[in-house]
Design a protein around this motif. Sequence first.
Motif, PDB file in Angstrom:
ATOM      1  N   ARG A   1       0.639  -1.439   0.015  1.00 33.08           N
ATOM      2  CA  ARG A   1      -0.558  -0.059   0.153  1.00 33.08           C
ATOM      3  C   ARG A   1       1.338   1.234   0.611  1.00 33.08           C
ATOM      4  NH1 ARG A   1      -2.564  -0.078   4.850  1.00 33.08           N
ATOM      5  NH2 ARG A   1      -0.397   1.486   5.926  1.00 33.08           N
ATOM      6  N   TRP A   2       1.896   1.334   0.647  1.00 31.73           N
ATOM      7  CA  TRP A   2       3.002   2.716   1.031  1.00 31.73           C
ATOM      8  C   TRP A   2       3.325   2.837  -0.185  1.00 31.73           C
ATOM      9  CZ3 TRP A   2       4.647   1.496   6.093  1.00 31.73           C
ATOM     10  CH2 TRP A   2       4.033   1.117   7.505  1.00 31.73           C
ATOM     11  N   GLN A   3       3.755   1.519  -1.116  1.00 29.40           N
ATOM     12  CA  GLN A   3       4.850   1.894  -2.525  1.00 29.40           C
ATOM     13  C   GLN A   3       4.000   2.386  -3.661  1.00 29.40           C
ATOM     14  OE1 GLN A   3       6.040  -1.885  -2.976  1.00 29.40           O
ATOM     15  NE2 GLN A   3       8.162  -1.542  -2.351  1.00 29.40           N
ATOM     16  N   ARG A   4       2.299   1.970  -3.506  1.00 32.21           N
ATOM     17  CA  ARG A   4       1.676   2.186  -4.354  1.00 32.21           C
ATOM     18  C   ARG A   4       1.298   3.762  -4.231  1.00 32.21           C
ATOM     19  NH1 ARG A   4      -1.738  -2.268  -3.348  1.00 32.21           N
ATOM     20  NH2 ARG A   4      -2.673  -1.003  -1.480  1.00 32.21           N
ATOM     21  N   GLU A   5       1.163   4.573  -3.244  1.00 32.78           N
ATOM     22  CA  GLU A   5       1.358   5.633  -2.286  1.00 32.78           C
ATOM     23  C   GLU A   5       2.457   6.927  -2.664  1.00 32.78           C
ATOM     24  OE1 GLU A   5       0.167   5.142   1.374  1.00 32.78           O
ATOM     25  OE2 GLU A   5      -2.004   4.636   1.652  1.00 32.78           O
ATOM     26  N   GLY A   6       3.668   6.313  -2.933  1.00 30.40           N
ATOM     27  CA  GLY A   6       4.664   6.491  -3.512  1.00 30.40           C
ATOM     28  C   GLY A   6       5.539   6.870  -2.115  1.00 30.40           C
ATOM     29  N   SER A   7       5.042   7.178  -1.026  1.00 34.20           N
ATOM     30  CA  SER A   7       5.670   7.516   0.396  1.00 34.20           C
ATOM     31  C   SER A   7       6.264   7.102   1.252  1.00 34.20           C
ATOM     32  CB  SER A   7       5.006   9.206   1.018  1.00 34.20           C
ATOM     33  OG  SER A   7       3.569   7.915   1.459  1.00 34.20           O
ATOM     34  N   ARG A   8       6.303   7.443   2.561  1.00 36.10           N
ATOM     35  CA  ARG A   8       6.557   6.718   3.869  1.00 36.10           C
ATOM     36  C   ARG A   8       7.787   5.414   3.278  1.00 36.10           C
ATOM     37  NH1 ARG A   8       1.125   5.304   6.919  1.00 36.10           N
ATOM     38  NH2 ARG A   8       0.911   7.452   7.283  1.00 36.10           N
ATOM     39  N   GLN A   9       8.971   6.590   2.842  1.00 39.79           N
ATOM     40  CA  GLN A   9      10.261   4.977   2.621  1.00 39.79           C
ATOM     41  C   GLN A   9      10.815   4.436   4.290  1.00 39.79           C
ATOM     42  OE1 GLN A   9      11.407   4.067  -0.229  1.00 39.79           O
ATOM     43  NE2 GLN A   9      12.600   3.352   0.628  1.00 39.79           N
ATOM     44  N   ALA A  10      10.862   5.303   5.761  1.00 44.71           N
ATOM     45  CA  ALA A  10      11.104   5.270   6.484  1.00 44.71           C
ATOM     46  C   ALA A  10      10.424   3.954   6.712  1.00 44.71           C
ATOM     47  CB  ALA A  10      11.446   6.155   7.454  1.00 44.71           C
ATOM     48  N   SER A  11       8.588   4.291   7.093  1.00 48.93           N
ATOM     49  CA  SER A  11       8.192   2.693   7.359  1.00 48.93           C
ATOM     50  C   SER A  11       8.491   1.967   6.580  1.00 48.93           C
ATOM     51  CB  SER A  11       6.457   3.482   7.588  1.00 48.93           C
ATOM     52  OG  SER A  11       6.411   4.841   8.316  1.00 48.93           O
ATOM     53  N   ILE A  12       8.215   2.141   5.180  1.00 47.08           N
ATOM     54  CA  ILE A  12       8.421   0.491   4.387  1.00 47.08           C
ATOM     55  C   ILE A  12      10.193  -0.367   4.988  1.00 47.08           C
ATOM     56  CG2 ILE A  12       9.273  -0.300   2.351  1.00 47.08           C
ATOM     57  CD1 ILE A  12       7.396   1.870   1.193  1.00 47.08           C
ATOM     58  N   GLU A  13      10.916   0.742   5.218  1.00 44.68           N
ATOM     59  CA  GLU A  13      12.397   0.660   5.614  1.00 44.68           C
ATOM     60  C   GLU A  13      12.516  -0.400   6.831  1.00 44.68           C
ATOM     61  OE1 GLU A  13      15.178   2.763   5.441  1.00 44.68           O
ATOM     62  OE2 GLU A  13      15.341   3.175   3.349  1.00 44.68           O
ATOM     63  N   LYS A  14      11.437  -0.322   7.982  1.00 44.37           N
ATOM     64  CA  LYS A  14      10.934  -0.472   9.504  1.00 44.37           C
ATOM     65  C   LYS A  14      10.475  -1.701   9.052  1.00 44.37           C
ATOM     66  CE  LYS A  14       9.065   0.796  13.803  1.00 44.37           C
ATOM     67  NZ  LYS A  14       8.575   1.746  14.881  1.00 44.37           N
ATOM     68  N   SER A  15       9.907  -1.530   8.378  1.00 45.97           N
ATOM     69  CA  SER A  15       8.369  -2.725   8.244  1.00 45.97           C
ATOM     70  C   SER A  15       9.302  -4.155   7.465  1.00 45.97           C
ATOM     71  CB  SER A  15       7.399  -2.942   6.757  1.00 45.97           C
ATOM     72  OG  SER A  15       5.886  -2.013   8.264  1.00 45.97           O
ATOM     73  N   MET A  16      10.366  -3.646   6.371  1.00 45.13           N
ATOM     74  CA  MET A  16      11.472  -5.166   5.968  1.00 45.13           C
ATOM     75  C   MET A  16      11.983  -5.211   6.540  1.00 45.13           C
ATOM     76  SD  MET A  16      11.594  -3.648   2.647  1.00 45.13           S
ATOM     77  CE  MET A  16      12.114  -4.643   1.662  1.00 45.13           C
ATOM     78  N   GLU A  17      12.521  -4.361   8.276  1.00 45.68           N
ATOM     79  CA  GLU A  17      12.848  -5.985   8.653  1.00 45.68           C
ATOM     80  C   GLU A  17      12.547  -6.234   9.718  1.00 45.68           C
ATOM     81  OE1 GLU A  17      15.963  -6.389  11.627  1.00 45.68           O
ATOM     82  OE2 GLU A  17      16.279  -5.264   9.391  1.00 45.68           O
ATOM     83  N   LEU A  18      11.349  -5.768  10.091  1.00 46.53           N
ATOM     84  CA  LEU A  18      10.171  -6.415  10.713  1.00 46.53           C
ATOM     85  C   LEU A  18       9.823  -7.660  10.567  1.00 46.53           C
ATOM     86  CD1 LEU A  18       8.237  -6.983  13.475  1.00 46.53           C
ATOM     87  CD2 LEU A  18       6.326  -5.561  12.020  1.00 46.53           C
ATOM     88  N   ILE A  19       9.565  -7.388   9.044  1.00 47.09           N
ATOM     89  CA  ILE A  19       9.249  -9.021   8.194  1.00 47.09           C
ATOM     90  C   ILE A  19      10.463 -10.097   8.381  1.00 47.09           C
ATOM     91  CG2 ILE A  19       8.949  -9.714   5.921  1.00 47.09           C
ATOM     92  CD1 ILE A  19       7.533  -7.713   5.320  1.00 47.09           C
ATOM     93  N   TYR A  20      11.500  -9.613   8.366  1.00 55.33           N
ATOM     94  CA  TYR A  20      13.504 -10.319   8.333  1.00 55.33           C
ATOM     95  C   TYR A  20      12.919 -10.703   9.656  1.00 55.33           C
ATOM     96  CZ  TYR A  20      17.859 -11.774   8.084  1.00 55.33           C
ATOM     97  OH  TYR A  20      18.853 -12.005   8.243  1.00 55.33           O
ATOM     98  N   GLN A  21      12.868 -10.285  10.579  1.00 51.73           N
ATOM     99  CA  GLN A  21      13.049 -11.149  11.754  1.00 51.73           C
ATOM    100  C   GLN A  21      11.732 -11.466  12.196  1.00 51.73           C
ATOM    101  OE1 GLN A  21      12.253  -7.722  14.383  1.00 51.73           O
ATOM    102  NE2 GLN A  21      11.855  -9.391  17.080  1.00 51.73           N
ATOM    103  N   LEU A  22      10.604 -11.368  11.403  1.00 49.34           N
ATOM    104  CA  LEU A  22       9.642 -12.328  11.779  1.00 49.34           C
ATOM    105  C   LEU A  22      10.052 -14.211  11.573  1.00 49.34           C
ATOM    106  CD1 LEU A  22       6.669 -10.175  11.415  1.00 49.34           C
ATOM    107  CD2 LEU A  22       6.856 -11.559  12.953  1.00 49.34           C
ATOM    108  N   ASP A  23      10.824 -13.716   9.889  1.00 49.00           N
ATOM    109  CA  ASP A  23      11.230 -14.934   9.118  1.00 49.00           C
ATOM    110  C   ASP A  23      11.847 -15.676   9.842  1.00 49.00           C
ATOM    111  OD1 ASP A  23       9.853 -14.510   6.564  1.00 49.00           O
ATOM    112  OD2 ASP A  23      11.408 -13.432   5.549  1.00 49.00           O
ATOM    113  N   ARG A  24      12.881 -15.171  10.577  1.00 46.23           N
ATOM    114  CA  ARG A  24      14.298 -15.714  11.364  1.00 46.23           C
ATOM    115  C   ARG A  24      13.091 -16.513  12.720  1.00 46.23           C
ATOM    116  NH1 ARG A  24      18.009 -10.286  11.825  1.00 46.23           N
ATOM    117  NH2 ARG A  24      15.811 -10.542  13.560  1.00 46.23           N
ATOM    118  N   GLU A  25      12.532 -16.452  13.411  1.00 43.30           N
ATOM    119  CA  GLU A  25      11.768 -16.464  13.954  1.00 43.30           C
ATOM    120  C   GLU A  25      10.448 -17.723  13.658  1.00 43.30           C
ATOM    121  OE1 GLU A  25       8.955 -13.038  15.916  1.00 43.30           O
ATOM    122  OE2 GLU A  25      10.750 -12.168  17.227  1.00 43.30           O
TER     123      GLU A  25
END
Length: 115
Positions: A70-94
């Motif tokens: 959704r954020w990529q479609r809107e074209g904003s919130r780059q910092a939020s995207i990076e934070k969510s990608m880090e969370l996804i990486y952490q969830l993948d490890r768990e």
Amino acid sequence: MCFYEQIVYGCGDFKWGHFRQHCNREYRIGEVCGMKLVYQSAQENHLCKVCEKLNTKYRRRQTECERIERWQREGSRQASIEKSMELIYQLDREIQTLLAERERRGGGMAPVAYA
């Protein structure tokens, strides 16, 4: 070969329940021989705790992926995207840790039901 209750979960995993009966191989009075046999098996419709945790992690991961899209479609919130990608990486490890635990225990023969 002492007898115990067995609880079988919907995912195929099981756990041992209460002690029920001594076998004829007991070495000392009041002690068990160490081998477990099923006295009675009880079916549970819900998943074991590991599978429940896995389902929760998969749902959280899916939610984060949808937010990123959704954020990529809107074209904003780059910092939020990076934070969510880090969370996804952490969830993948768990998730990998929980899958390894389920394999180590030998449970979860049926696939996990993802919501």
